[in-house]
Design a protein around this motif. Structure first.
Motif, PDB file in Angstrom:
ATOM      1  N   SER A  19       0.936  -1.198  -0.013  1.00  0.00           N
ATOM      2  CA  SER A  19      -0.207   0.037  -0.075  1.00  0.00           C
ATOM      3  C   SER A  19       0.799   1.273   0.011  1.00  0.00           C
ATOM      4  CB  SER A  19      -0.601  -0.032   1.195  1.00  0.00           C
ATOM      5  OG  SER A  19      -0.059   0.155   2.319  1.00  0.00           O
ATOM      6  N   HIS A  20       2.176   1.224   0.652  1.00  0.00           N
ATOM      7  CA  HIS A  20       2.803   2.513   0.698  1.00  0.00           C
ATOM      8  C   HIS A  20       3.798   2.359  -0.470  1.00  0.00           C
ATOM      9  CE1 HIS A  20       1.467   3.544   4.556  1.00  0.00           C
ATOM     10  NE2 HIS A  20       1.562   2.420   4.754  1.00  0.00           N
ATOM     11  N   HIS A  21       3.584   1.487  -1.477  1.00  0.00           N
ATOM     12  CA  HIS A  21       4.735   1.351  -2.550  1.00  0.00           C
ATOM     13  C   HIS A  21       3.939   1.556  -4.067  1.00  0.00           C
ATOM     14  CE1 HIS A  21       7.884   0.433   0.187  1.00  0.00           C
ATOM     15  NE2 HIS A  21       7.126  -0.207   0.621  1.00  0.00           N
ATOM     16  N   GLY A  22       2.614   1.954  -4.211  1.00  0.00           N
ATOM     17  CA  GLY A  22       1.758   2.035  -5.263  1.00  0.00           C
ATOM     18  C   GLY A  22       0.959   0.744  -5.520  1.00  0.00           C
ATOM     19  N   GLY A  23       1.020  -0.166  -4.580  1.00  0.00           N
ATOM     20  CA  GLY A  23       0.084  -1.421  -5.056  1.00  0.00           C
ATOM     21  C   GLY A  23       0.758  -2.591  -5.669  1.00  0.00           C
ATOM     22  N   VAL A  24       0.396  -3.572  -6.045  1.00  0.00           N
ATOM     23  CA  VAL A  24       0.899  -4.680  -6.438  1.00  0.00           C
ATOM     24  C   VAL A  24       1.364  -4.579  -7.972  1.00  0.00           C
ATOM     25  CG1 VAL A  24       1.000  -7.154  -6.761  1.00  0.00           C
ATOM     26  CG2 VAL A  24       0.174  -6.387  -4.903  1.00  0.00           C
ATOM     27  N   ASP A  25       2.390  -4.665  -8.549  1.00  0.00           N
ATOM     28  CA  ASP A  25       2.577  -4.692  -9.839  1.00  0.00           C
ATOM     29  C   ASP A  25       1.970  -5.840 -10.626  1.00  0.00           C
ATOM     30  OD1 ASP A  25       3.626  -4.124 -12.576  1.00  0.00           O
ATOM     31  OD2 ASP A  25       5.593  -4.714 -12.154  1.00  0.00           O
ATOM     32  N   PRO A  26       0.872  -5.678 -11.628  1.00  0.00           N
ATOM     33  CA  PRO A  26       0.150  -6.749 -12.147  1.00  0.00           C
ATOM     34  C   PRO A  26       1.119  -7.449 -13.315  1.00  0.00           C
ATOM     35  CG  PRO A  26      -0.582  -4.664 -12.853  1.00  0.00           C
ATOM     36  CD  PRO A  26       0.430  -4.387 -12.015  1.00  0.00           C
ATOM     37  N   THR A  27       2.206  -6.960 -13.707  1.00  0.00           N
ATOM     38  CA  THR A  27       2.762  -7.419 -15.128  1.00  0.00           C
ATOM     39  C   THR A  27       3.056  -8.845 -15.167  1.00  0.00           C
ATOM     40  OG1 THR A  27       3.881  -5.150 -15.097  1.00  0.00           O
ATOM     41  CG2 THR A  27       4.933  -7.045 -16.350  1.00  0.00           C
ATOM     42  N   SER A  28       3.538  -9.600 -14.004  1.00  0.00           N
ATOM     43  CA  SER A  28       3.689 -10.910 -14.223  1.00  0.00           C
ATOM     44  C   SER A  28       2.221 -11.645 -14.208  1.00  0.00           C
ATOM     45  CB  SER A  28       4.675 -11.190 -12.741  1.00  0.00           C
ATOM     46  OG  SER A  28       3.623 -11.018 -11.676  1.00  0.00           O
ATOM     47  N   THR A  29       1.410 -11.228 -13.633  1.00  0.00           N
ATOM     48  CA  THR A  29       0.035 -11.980 -13.620  1.00  0.00           C
ATOM     49  C   THR A  29      -0.317 -11.717 -15.151  1.00  0.00           C
ATOM     50  OG1 THR A  29      -0.396 -11.657 -11.507  1.00  0.00           O
ATOM     51  CG2 THR A  29      -2.238 -12.245 -12.867  1.00  0.00           C
ATOM     52  N   ILE A  30      -0.344 -10.629 -15.715  1.00  0.00           N
ATOM     53  CA  ILE A  30      -0.792 -10.246 -17.103  1.00  0.00           C
ATOM     54  C   ILE A  30       0.008 -11.107 -18.081  1.00  0.00           C
ATOM     55  CG2 ILE A  30      -0.957  -8.462 -18.912  1.00  0.00           C
ATOM     56  CD1 ILE A  30      -1.435  -6.454 -16.614  1.00  0.00           C
ATOM     57  N   LEU A  31       1.205 -11.270 -18.095  1.00  0.00           N
ATOM     58  CA  LEU A  31       2.204 -11.868 -18.757  1.00  0.00           C
ATOM     59  C   LEU A  31       1.851 -13.436 -18.769  1.00  0.00           C
ATOM     60  CD1 LEU A  31       5.389 -10.327 -18.441  1.00  0.00           C
ATOM     61  CD2 LEU A  31       4.175 -10.287 -20.552  1.00  0.00           C
TER      62      LEU A  31
END
Length: 128
Positions: A44-56
């Protein structure tokens, strides 16, 4: 059910799992890697979870499943095409309805068959 409709989702899940494993656990959007990602508020303090790996991983699964469905279509024995120039159907010898030209199984030729089958089993040989 056709085999490709079973193989496609299984291969898609395998591709999803393989790509997820290769890319490793998700990171926060700013690149911070927390061991508790997935728990409430971990990024939450780092901009949320990066969805890139899930999208790939999802894209890899869709491409793998789509490739199976695309390349597997039309494989196997094909029925021959009905010859051109067939215009006047013969009458059914049992009920009198105009017969349909039908293909025999496994490309063995044609025959005239009653469109009211199985109620009427009238047939005639095709002399083409």
């Amino acid at each position: 059910m056709k085999k490709r409709f079973v193989v496609a989702p299984v291969l898609g899940l395998a591709a999803f799992a393989a790509v997820s494993w290769l890319l490793g656990p998700p990171d926060c959007r700013d690149g911070w890697n927390s061991p508790s990602i997935g728990a409430a508020g971990a990024c939450s303090h780092h901009g949320g979870v990066d969805p890139t790996s899930t999208i790939l991983a999802v894209l890899a699964a869709l491409i793998a499943a789509g490739a199976v469905l695309f390349f597997a279509q039309g494989r196997g024995p094909r029925e021959p095409s009905i010859p051109a120039g067939i215009r006047t159907p013969l009458p059914c010898p049992k009920c009198g309805r105009p017969l349909d030209l039908k293909a025999k199984g496994e490309g063995r030729g044609f025959y005239w068959g009653c469109p009211d089958w199985p109620a009427c089993e009238g047939t005639r040989p095709y002399d083409g």
